[in-house]
Motif scaffolding. Sequence first.
Motif, PDB file in Angstrom:
ATOM      1  N   LEU A  63      83.321   8.550 -22.049  1.00  0.00           N
ATOM      2  CA  LEU A  63      84.920   8.767 -21.518  1.00  0.00           C
ATOM      3  C   LEU A  63      85.302   9.863 -21.858  1.00  0.00           C
ATOM      4  CD1 LEU A  63      86.176   5.161 -23.102  1.00  0.00           C
ATOM      5  CD2 LEU A  63      85.499   5.499 -20.700  1.00  0.00           C
ATOM      6  N   GLU A  64      86.211  10.292 -20.702  1.00  0.00           N
ATOM      7  CA  GLU A  64      86.781  11.613 -20.810  1.00  0.00           C
ATOM      8  C   GLU A  64      87.957  11.633 -19.877  1.00  0.00           C
ATOM      9  OE1 GLU A  64      84.598  14.769 -18.234  1.00  0.00           O
ATOM     10  OE2 GLU A  64      83.924  14.572 -20.110  1.00  0.00           O
ATOM     11  N   LEU A  70      90.687   9.710 -15.441  1.00  0.00           N
ATOM     12  CA  LEU A  70      89.799   9.137 -16.495  1.00  0.00           C
ATOM     13  C   LEU A  70      88.291   9.114 -15.725  1.00  0.00           C
ATOM     14  CD1 LEU A  70      88.986   7.517 -18.861  1.00  0.00           C
ATOM     15  CD2 LEU A  70      90.092   5.643 -17.805  1.00  0.00           C
ATOM     16  N   LYS A  71      87.431   9.568 -16.690  1.00  0.00           N
ATOM     17  CA  LYS A  71      86.147   9.347 -15.866  1.00  0.00           C
ATOM     18  C   LYS A  71      85.172   8.650 -17.093  1.00  0.00           C
ATOM     19  CE  LYS A  71      85.910  14.046 -13.617  1.00  0.00           C
ATOM     20  NZ  LYS A  71      85.200  15.343 -13.625  1.00  0.00           N
ATOM     21  N   ALA A  98      85.352   7.340 -11.699  1.00  0.00           N
ATOM     22  CA  ALA A  98      86.689   8.169 -11.634  1.00  0.00           C
ATOM     23  C   ALA A  98      87.909   7.351 -11.371  1.00  0.00           C
ATOM     24  CB  ALA A  98      86.598   9.417 -11.094  1.00  0.00           C
ATOM     25  N   PHE A  99      88.767   7.353 -12.392  1.00  0.00           N
ATOM     26  CA  PHE A  99      90.233   6.614 -12.210  1.00  0.00           C
ATOM     27  C   PHE A  99      91.195   7.642 -12.155  1.00  0.00           C
ATOM     28  CE2 PHE A  99      87.329   3.534 -13.985  1.00  0.00           C
ATOM     29  CZ  PHE A  99      87.247   2.548 -13.128  1.00  0.00           C
ATOM     30  N   LYS A 100      91.915   7.497 -11.222  1.00  0.00           N
ATOM     31  CA  LYS A 100      93.179   8.732 -10.957  1.00  0.00           C
ATOM     32  C   LYS A 100      94.225   8.163 -11.802  1.00  0.00           C
ATOM     33  CE  LYS A 100      94.984  12.362  -9.520  1.00  0.00           C
ATOM     34  NZ  LYS A 100      94.980  13.685 -10.282  1.00  0.00           N
TER      35      LYS A 100
END
Length: 146
Positions: A63-64, A70-71, A98-100
Amino acid sequence: MQNLDFSHLYSNAVGFERMARELEGAFAQKNSAYPPYNIEKRGENSYSITIAVAGFEREELELETEQGTLKVKGRKVPAEGERHFLHQGIAERDFELAFKLSQHVEVQGAKLEHGLLTIELARDMPEALKPRTIPIGKSDSLALPS
């Protein structure tokens, strides 16, 4: 006329519920992302993302966050020895989601239980941006700048 649904465009955006609702009904198909995931609003300012990661170990997940995104990555380490499947219904392939994130939404933590990766998020709005009530005083108590 066909009923359209835009919700899949914002399924990876947390904190943008109003925009997703406004655009809902624009496309007929749903996003078929791998692995499947849920985004849940848990309270006024808290959210969670739950991702089905069956077959992945904690060490194979990463997770980063970077620039409001958020990837989530999964890199499957091949099992030792040769495996012969009669049927393979559990996909063990690498993935990247990927979550914006909306402004002021931060990742609070993550846990892996029973093949589900749950990521906890919270919106922490700065005091200066929160709505506030401004008292109205008498005309003689208002001090004007000089």
